[in-house]
Design a protein around this motif. Structure first.
Motif, mmCIF file in Angstrom:
data_model
loop_
_atom_site.group_PDB
_atom_site.id
_atom_site.type_symbol
_atom_site.label_atom_id
_atom_site.label_comp_id
_atom_site.label_asym_id
_atom_site.label_seq_id
_atom_site.Cartn_x
_atom_site.Cartn_y
_atom_site.Cartn_z
ATOM 1 N N MET A 115 -5.854 -46.309 54.014
ATOM 2 C CA MET A 115 -6.380 -45.171 53.256
ATOM 3 C C MET A 115 -6.241 -45.440 51.764
ATOM 4 O O MET A 115 -5.142 -45.641 51.263
ATOM 5 N N ALA A 116 -7.330 -45.507 51.076
ATOM 6 C CA ALA A 116 -7.282 -45.803 49.637
ATOM 7 C C ALA A 116 -7.218 -44.513 48.851
ATOM 8 O O ALA A 116 -7.892 -43.545 49.170
ATOM 9 N N ILE A 121 -13.784 -49.074 32.386
ATOM 10 C CA ILE A 121 -13.189 -48.970 33.712
ATOM 11 C C ILE A 121 -14.059 -48.082 34.590
ATOM 12 O O ILE A 121 -14.383 -46.960 34.219
ATOM 13 N N LEU A 122 -14.425 -48.617 35.734
ATOM 14 C CA LEU A 122 -15.219 -47.870 36.701
ATOM 15 C C LEU A 122 -14.288 -46.923 37.453
ATOM 16 O O LEU A 122 -14.474 -45.722 37.480
ATOM 17 N N PHE A 123 -13.273 -47.477 38.068
ATOM 18 C CA PHE A 123 -12.233 -46.677 38.713
ATOM 19 C C PHE A 123 -11.066 -47.587 39.078
ATOM 20 O O PHE A 123 -11.176 -48.801 39.039
ATOM 21 N N THR A 124 -9.960 -46.950 39.402
ATOM 22 C CA THR A 124 -8.796 -47.686 39.891
ATOM 23 C C THR A 124 -8.421 -47.102 41.241
ATOM 24 O O THR A 124 -8.734 -45.954 41.546
ATOM 25 N N PHE A 125 -7.785 -47.908 42.060
ATOM 26 C CA PHE A 125 -7.287 -47.388 43.333
ATOM 27 C C PHE A 125 -6.064 -48.197 43.752
ATOM 28 O O PHE A 125 -5.824 -49.280 43.241
ATOM 29 N N GLU A 126 -5.308 -47.613 44.673
ATOM 30 C CA GLU A 126 -4.113 -48.277 45.162
ATOM 31 C C GLU A 126 -4.317 -48.692 46.602
ATOM 32 O O GLU A 126 -4.954 -47.977 47.374
ATOM 33 N N THR A 163 -7.377 -63.223 47.444
ATOM 34 C CA THR A 163 -7.570 -63.328 48.897
ATOM 35 C C THR A 163 -8.821 -62.600 49.367
ATOM 36 O O THR A 163 -9.227 -61.598 48.785
ATOM 37 N N ASP A 164 -9.403 -63.117 50.433
ATOM 38 C CA ASP A 164 -10.600 -62.493 51.008
ATOM 39 C C ASP A 164 -10.288 -61.091 51.517
ATOM 40 O O ASP A 164 -11.122 -60.197 51.454
ATOM 41 N N GLU A 165 -9.063 -60.912 52.045
ATOM 42 C CA GLU A 165 -8.686 -59.595 52.560
ATOM 43 C C GLU A 165 -8.735 -58.557 51.450
ATOM 44 O O GLU A 165 -9.206 -57.444 51.645
ATOM 45 N N GLU A 166 -8.226 -58.951 50.276
ATOM 46 C CA GLU A 166 -8.244 -58.019 49.151
ATOM 47 C C GLU A 166 -9.682 -57.734 48.708
ATOM 48 O O GLU A 166 -10.036 -56.598 48.428
ATOM 49 N N TRP A 167 -10.504 -58.788 48.661
ATOM 50 C CA TRP A 167 -11.905 -58.594 48.268
ATOM 51 C C TRP A 167 -12.610 -57.661 49.243
ATOM 52 O O TRP A 167 -13.434 -56.840 48.845
ATOM 53 N N ASP A 168 -12.286 -57.771 50.532
ATOM 54 C CA ASP A 168 -12.912 -56.901 51.537
ATOM 55 C C ASP A 168 -12.608 -55.440 51.241
ATOM 56 O O ASP A 168 -13.491 -54.584 51.303
ATOM 57 N N GLU A 201 -15.224 -52.531 50.030
ATOM 58 C CA GLU A 201 -15.340 -51.306 50.817
ATOM 59 C C GLU A 201 -15.205 -50.072 49.921
ATOM 60 O O GLU A 201 -16.012 -49.147 49.987
ATOM 61 N N VAL A 202 -14.171 -50.071 49.065
ATOM 62 C CA VAL A 202 -13.951 -48.932 48.173
ATOM 63 C C VAL A 202 -15.099 -48.819 47.177
ATOM 64 O O VAL A 202 -15.585 -47.726 46.886
ATOM 65 N N TYR A 203 -15.560 -49.961 46.678
ATOM 66 C CA TYR A 203 -16.666 -49.972 45.710
ATOM 67 C C TYR A 203 -17.937 -49.393 46.329
ATOM 68 O O TYR A 203 -18.605 -48.560 45.733
#
Length: 100
Positions: free
Chosen positions: A1-2, A27-32, A78-83, A87-89
C-alpha cells in the motif's frame, strides 16, 4: 500500500545533471514504500511540461530528514523498485486525468 505525501513547500528540487550543472526540477509527487522502507520522489525538469512532448520523469529514492523533508537522493537501481514506481505513477496519471 503506497502512501502519497504532498509537500506544499517542497515543489522544487535542484539536481546536478551529468554535465555538472544545476538543474531545477519540479516535484510531481513523493510516496513511501513500506516494502523497501524508502521514500521516492518523482520529478521532471522545469519548463518541459509546457510542451505536449513526452516529459522525462525522473525517479529517485531518499531517506526523509528528521523534519520530514527530502533528504539525499539515491538512484533507483532495482527492477522491483521501478515496478512500484511505475505502478504509483500510472495511478497518479489516471487520477489526474479523471479530475479534468
Amino acid at each position: 500500500m503506497a502512501h502519497e505525501h504532498h509537500y506544499d513547500d517542497e515543489q522544487y528540487i535542484t539536481l546536478i545533471n551529468e554535465n555538472g550543472d544545476e538543474e531545477l526540477f519540479e516535484i510531481l509527487f513523493t510516496f513511501e514504500s513500506d516494502e523497501f522502507e524508502k521514500s521516492y520522489v518523482l520529478c521532471y525538469p522545469v519548463g518541459e511540461a509546457e510542451d505536449d512532448e513526452e516529459v522525462v520523469v525522473h525517479a529517485y529514492s531518499y531517506i526523509p530528514t528528521e523534519e520530514g523533508e527530502i533528504g539525499e537522493l539515491s538512484p533507483v537501481t532495482t527492477d522491483e523498485e521501478w515496478d512500484i514506481i511505475e505502478e504509483v505513477y500510472n495511478t497518479f496519471i489516471q487520477d489526474e486525468e479523471e479530475e479534468e
